[in-house]
Design a protein around this motif. Structure first.
Motif, PDB file in Angstrom:
ATOM      1  N   GLU A 132       0.830  -1.127   0.074  1.00 57.28           N
ATOM      2  CA  GLU A 132       0.155   0.086   0.044  1.00 57.28           C
ATOM      3  C   GLU A 132       0.718   1.188  -0.053  1.00 57.28           C
ATOM      4  O   GLU A 132       0.542   2.253  -0.822  1.00 57.28           O
ATOM      5  N   GLN A 166      -0.793 -12.215  -0.300  1.00 62.67           N
ATOM      6  CA  GLN A 166      -1.562 -11.349  -0.604  1.00 62.67           C
ATOM      7  C   GLN A 166      -0.736  -9.940  -0.855  1.00 62.67           C
ATOM      8  O   GLN A 166      -1.122  -9.504  -1.685  1.00 62.67           O
ATOM      9  N   GLN A 170      -1.192  -8.055  -4.553  1.00 64.31           N
ATOM     10  CA  GLN A 170      -1.792  -6.675  -4.580  1.00 64.31           C
ATOM     11  C   GLN A 170      -0.681  -5.985  -5.420  1.00 64.31           C
ATOM     12  O   GLN A 170      -1.073  -5.332  -6.045  1.00 64.31           O
ATOM     13  N   HIS A 174      -1.979  -4.229  -8.852  1.00 64.85           N
ATOM     14  CA  HIS A 174      -1.910  -2.712  -9.033  1.00 64.85           C
ATOM     15  C   HIS A 174      -0.798  -2.233 -10.289  1.00 64.85           C
ATOM     16  O   HIS A 174      -0.860  -1.349 -10.732  1.00 64.85           O
TER      17      HIS A 174
END
Ligand code: C2E
Ligand code: MG
Ligand code: MG
Ligand code: MG
Length: 292
Positions: A132, A166, A170, A174
């Motif tokens: 993130e 995970q 991700q 992205h």
């Protein structure tokens, strides 16, 4: 007497161990201070297309110049960062530096540049939502997601850890790309290929080092390249040092090469200079690519 001798020997070794532990503690202390002061640097090693000789990719590699001891290899200090958790902060600094440098290259009309970043499994496991934070930094720097390639090694991928899985998924979702680093040196390599969508496979230097026609290493490289292509991956050979190695890798259909034959890892400005001049030093007379 023998007993005395034994005691002396014990005292001697225990002294060495104590000194070693002390040196280690000191190194960690220095590392902590240097990371806090953001004194570590990032260098970039060109990755060359073996067909055209062009550089459209580079790998970022962290550098630590110890204030007293001089340069210390990441092989030595990255494990210390992993054991102490310092890798989380260092990893973030590296990421920040890379997006800043790449952002500059992209604004200078090199939108096709791709830069890879080594990510430690400890970072992925840290629970800091590394992916993130990475996406946010990339977006703030205004660089397209596909500009960044995340390199992970097979040996320590901890492929059954749901959190790691995970994070890696991700990254791909992205639009960042994944590279499997040091391929061939871990244990359960092939199962990783099933689980994750790697864009690049990097053949470890150990297979490139002794490359010669008709050798087992050549057969292995050749087979790895064929397999990777069948699975839709491109192949980067690590540690290319001689023209003969490059010739054999090209013959086997390898897509990219990285190594001292082309360039050592260099500071961002030096790589930027090559991009700007459009004349990387490995293309031209007297270089591995005389004819492109
Ligand atoms: P790696 O990711 O496999 O990086 C390739 C290593 O091979 C680099 O060593 C590079 O300088 C070296 N190399 C490149 N071409 C040649 C060649 O032709 N011959 C030889 N003998 N070596 C070559 P370096 O920079 O010392 O890094 C070692 C390892 O430390 C890396 O292996 C990577 O696992 C780790 N590392 C380096 N930078 C970072 C980083 O920013 N973050 C993390 N987490 N790990 C890093
Ligand atoms: Mg790497
Ligand atoms: Mg590697
Ligand atoms: Mg390595």
């Amino acid at each position: 007497t023998a007993k005395e001798q034994g005691r002396n020997r014990y005292a001697y070794f225990s002294h060495i161990m104590q000194e070693r532990a002390q040196a280690r503690r000191q190194l960690i202390k220095d590392l902590r201070a240097c990371i806090a002061a953001e004194r570590l640097k990032v260098h970039y090693q060109p990755i060359i297309c073996l067909e055209t000789g062009q550089m459209r990719k580079a790998e970022s590699l962290v550098r630590w110049n110890h204030p007293q001891k001089g340069p210390i290899s990441p092989v030595e200090f990255i494990p210390l960062c992993e054991e102490t958790g310092l890798i989380v902060e260092l990893g973030e600094q590296i990421f920040k530096t890379v997006v800043r440098d790449v952002g500059r290259w992209i604004r200078d009309n090199h939108a096709e540049m791709q830069v890879s970043i080594n990510v430690s499994p400890v970072q992925l496991l840290s629970g800091h939502e590394v992916s993130e934070r990475c996406f946010r930094m990339a977006r703030n720097a205004g660089i397209p997601d596909r500009t960044l390639v995340i390199e992970v090694t097979e040996g320590m991928l901890l492929d059954n850890n749901p959190f790691v899985i995970q994070q890696l998924r991700q990254i791909v979702d992205h639009g960042m790309e994944l590279a499997l680093d040091d391929f061939g040196t871990g244990y359960s390599s092939l199962s990783y290929l099933k689980k994750f969508n790697f864009h690049f496979l990097k053949i470890d230097r150990a297979f490139v080092m002794h490359l010669a026609a008709g050798t087992t290493d050549y057969a292995l490289c050749d087979a790895i390249i064929t397999m990777a292509h069948k699975l839709g991956m491109q192949v980067i050979a690590e540690g290319v040092e001689t023209e003969e190695q490059m010739r054999l890798l090209r013959e086997a259909g390898c897509d990219f090469g990285q190594g001292l034959l082309f360039s050592r890892p260099v500071p961002a400005d030096e790589l930027g200079g090559w991009l700007a001049s459009g004349a990387p030093p490995w293309i031209g007379p007297g270089t591995p690519f005389p004819d492109v």
